[in-house]
Design an enzyme around this catalytic site. Structure first.
Site, short mmCIF file in Angstrom:
data_model
loop_
_atom_site.label_atom_id
_atom_site.label_comp_id
_atom_site.label_asym_id
_atom_site.label_seq_id
_atom_site.Cartn_x
_atom_site.Cartn_y
_atom_site.Cartn_z
CB SER A 20 34.73 19.43 57.22
OG SER A 20 33.59 20.03 57.45
CE1 TYR A 36 32.36 19.99 51.48
CE2 TYR A 36 32.28 19.41 54.03
CZ TYR A 36 32.72 20.05 52.96
OH TYR A 36 33.75 21.02 53.02
#
Length: 262
Positions: A139, A149
């Site tokens: 990501s 995350y």
């Protein structure tokens, strides 16, 4: 020469699109996700449309026994896997100070431990055969301070770079695909918890899948998918941490940390 790919998180979003593009290239598939019913429906369609062999392996990668079953499939020499796509993922909605610690554990097990475990299972056979490709979906959050995350995704980028550096000369290529916002079920599930975003903020899932597959085939260790995120990535190198933190925290609970479909 025929090839087989194992794709995790293949029941929706980016994982499903990657599986569809591989099937269109006549690559046989092993589809992995938690929902067997959805996998069966996708498998039936891909068999019918492209004439490929499609296996279905229902598994929760946060469950140790399920993860071991997927690893065992990668080690099966009678039906070797040439391409591994580590795509499965989810996001923790609550901010870190209020999140459930069990949810945080599952997040890191699925996002960072599972790609390491499955890559560890796949690489020995790939080295023996002298060829193999691993696409780890990370990501753009890996390059910014976006909580747990982003931390998990940063480990995926680091792992991909190190494995590619070590094994590319032996014919095994490892790539971290770093998408930004994608219009997938991942965001639909977040619903009212996300701030209103312009459609221009979302990348095309088909393009991102295509860029990821092209990058791993060409042996690139890291690729930021979609032009808008490639243009913005240099900012993460030059902006001070305090500025990046403020940008990442903008909106409701740092939404950039939840862009990828499971």
């Amino acid at each position: 020469m025929s090839f087989t790919a194992l794709v995790t998180g293949a029941s929706a979003g980016l994982g499903e699109e990657i599986a569809r593009q591989l099937a269109a290239l006549r690559v046989d598939l092993v589809l992995v996700a938690r929902t067997e019913r959805r996998l069966d429906a996708i498998a039936m369609q891909l068999r019918r449309e492209h004439g490929v062999t499609v296996e279905v392996l229902a598994a929760d990668l946060a469950d140790a026994d399920d993860l071991d079953r997927v690893a065992a499939r990668l080690q099966t020499e009678e039906a070797p896997v040439d391409i591994l796509v580590n795509n499965a993922g989810f996001g923790v909605l609550d901010p870190f100070e209020r999140s459930d610690v069990e949810a945080e554990r599952r997040l890191h097990e699925v996002l960072s431990w599972a790609p390491l475990r499955l890559s560890h299972a796949a690489i020995p056979g790939m080295l023996t055969r002298g060829r193999g490709w691993i696409l780890n979906v990370a990501s753009v959050a890996a390059f910014t301070p976006t909580g747990s995350y982003g931390a998990a995704k940063a480990s995926v980028v680091s792992l991909s770079r190190s494995l590619n550096a070590r094994y590319a000369s032996s014919g095994v290529h490892v790539t971290a695909l770093c998408p930004g916002l994608l219009q997938t079920e991942f965001h639909e599930r977040m619903g009212p918890h996300l701030p209103a975003l312009s459609p221009l903020a979302f990348a095309d899932t088909r393009r991102v899948a295509r860029e990821g597959l092209r990058a791993v085939y060409r042996g690139k260790p890291v690729v930021s998918a979609d032009w808008r995120y490639r243009l913005s990535r240099p900012l993460t190198w030059i902006l001070p941490d305090r500025v990046l933190e403020r940008i990442s925290a903008a909106g409701d609970h740092a939404p950039i940390a939840r862009e990828k479909s499971a």
